[in-house]
Design a protein around this motif. Structure first.
Motif, PDB file in Angstrom:
ATOM      1  N   ASN A   2      20.054  18.385  21.208  1.00 55.36           N
ATOM      2  CA  ASN A   2      21.501  18.575  21.587  1.00 55.36           C
ATOM      3  C   ASN A   2      21.905  19.828  20.483  1.00 55.36           C
ATOM      4  O   ASN A   2      21.710  19.980  19.528  1.00 55.36           O
ATOM      5  N   ALA A   3      22.432  20.844  21.121  1.00 51.56           N
ATOM      6  CA  ALA A   3      23.078  22.168  20.401  1.00 51.56           C
ATOM      7  C   ALA A   3      23.949  21.638  19.365  1.00 51.56           C
ATOM      8  O   ALA A   3      24.039  22.675  18.426  1.00 51.56           O
ATOM      9  N   HIS A   4      24.542  20.566  19.356  1.00 54.17           N
ATOM     10  CA  HIS A   4      25.472  20.445  18.060  1.00 54.17           C
ATOM     11  C   HIS A   4      24.808  19.588  17.056  1.00 54.17           C
ATOM     12  O   HIS A   4      25.413  19.160  15.990  1.00 54.17           O
ATOM     13  N   PHE A   5      23.455  19.115  17.412  1.00 52.86           N
ATOM     14  CA  PHE A   5      23.094  18.223  16.070  1.00 52.86           C
ATOM     15  C   PHE A   5      21.876  19.002  15.446  1.00 52.86           C
ATOM     16  O   PHE A   5      20.834  19.628  16.335  1.00 52.86           O
ATOM     17  N   ASP A  77      29.221  20.427  10.908  1.00 56.45           N
ATOM     18  CA  ASP A  77      28.450  20.599  11.931  1.00 56.45           C
ATOM     19  C   ASP A  77      26.960  21.206  11.614  1.00 56.45           C
ATOM     20  O   ASP A  77      26.028  21.490  12.507  1.00 56.45           O
ATOM     21  N   LYS A  78      26.866  21.496  10.501  1.00 57.14           N
ATOM     22  CA  LYS A  78      25.593  21.884   9.823  1.00 57.14           C
ATOM     23  C   LYS A  78      24.640  21.095   9.070  1.00 57.14           C
ATOM     24  O   LYS A  78      23.744  21.578   8.538  1.00 57.14           O
ATOM     25  N   MET A  79      25.210  19.805   8.865  1.00 54.58           N
ATOM     26  CA  MET A  79      24.444  19.075   8.026  1.00 54.58           C
ATOM     27  C   MET A  79      24.205  17.462   8.744  1.00 54.58           C
ATOM     28  O   MET A  79      24.694  17.128   9.745  1.00 54.58           O
ATOM     29  N   ILE A  80      23.229  16.877   8.250  1.00 53.25           N
ATOM     30  CA  ILE A  80      22.879  15.334   8.582  1.00 53.25           C
ATOM     31  C   ILE A  80      23.133  14.720   7.026  1.00 53.25           C
ATOM     32  O   ILE A  80      22.645  15.260   6.128  1.00 53.25           O
ATOM     33  N   ILE A  81      23.634  13.771   7.170  1.00 51.53           N
ATOM     34  CA  ILE A  81      24.269  12.831   6.242  1.00 51.53           C
ATOM     35  C   ILE A  81      23.635  11.716   6.306  1.00 51.53           C
ATOM     36  O   ILE A  81      23.823  10.953   7.142  1.00 51.53           O
ATOM     37  N   GLN A  82      22.719  11.117   5.338  1.00 54.75           N
ATOM     38  CA  GLN A  82      22.169   9.932   5.307  1.00 54.75           C
ATOM     39  C   GLN A  82      22.605   9.021   4.370  1.00 54.75           C
ATOM     40  O   GLN A  82      22.961   9.471   3.176  1.00 54.75           O
ATOM     41  N   SER A  83      22.700   7.650   4.470  1.00 58.21           N
ATOM     42  CA  SER A  83      23.225   6.903   3.288  1.00 58.21           C
ATOM     43  C   SER A  83      22.677   5.438   3.262  1.00 58.21           C
ATOM     44  O   SER A  83      22.336   5.035   4.372  1.00 58.21           O
ATOM     45  N   LYS A  84      22.727   4.868   2.266  1.00 52.12           N
ATOM     46  CA  LYS A  84      22.177   3.524   1.987  1.00 52.12           C
ATOM     47  C   LYS A  84      23.592   2.751   1.669  1.00 52.12           C
ATOM     48  O   LYS A  84      24.576   3.404   0.761  1.00 52.12           O
ATOM     49  N   CYS A  85      23.703   1.518   1.622  1.00 50.00           N
ATOM     50  CA  CYS A  85      24.583   0.782   1.426  1.00 50.00           C
ATOM     51  C   CYS A  85      24.281  -0.638   0.960  1.00 50.00           C
ATOM     52  O   CYS A  85      23.067  -1.007   0.977  1.00 50.00           O
TER      53      CYS A  85
END
Length: 103
Positions: A2-5, A77-85
């Motif tokens: 995807n061009a946006h991912f 739009d320039k990043m990927i955020i991963q999180s734990k909970c």
């Protein structure tokens, strides 16, 4: 893709140190400013994955990260955020752990 991912960078920036210290002091404007500066620097280094957890500096890391993104929403739009909970500190119920109970 995807061009946006964005493609994930090989390195990940751990956000555990954002938001001030591991204390009950509230995050400050200076903490938000520092987070924004770090985000810009990390992206400039072509690192676009940011690792979070709900316990980092007792939640302040996510707070200042979010405030920094409010200042510059185009950065999302320039990043990927991963999180734990659901990470729990050691308490009378047991050692440090993940807790997915229905409490």
């Amino acid at each position: 893709m995807n061009a946006h991912f964005p493609h994930a960078s090989r390195l990940i920036y751990g956000c555990m140190g954002l938001g001030g210290g591991w204390n009950d002091e509230p995050a400050t404007k200076a903490d938000v400013s520092q987070a924004r500066s770090i985000i810009d620097t990390v992206l400039d280094l072509d690192i676009n994955v940011f690792d979070h957890a709900d316990i980092y500096t007792f939640g302040k890391a996510e707070t200042v990260f979010g405030e920094a993104l409010k200042q510059a929403p185009e950065l999302k739009d320039k990043m990927i955020i991963q999180s734990k909970c659901a990470i729990r500190f050691e308490d009378d119920l047991g050692p440090k752990r993940y807790d997915f109970s229905a409490n």
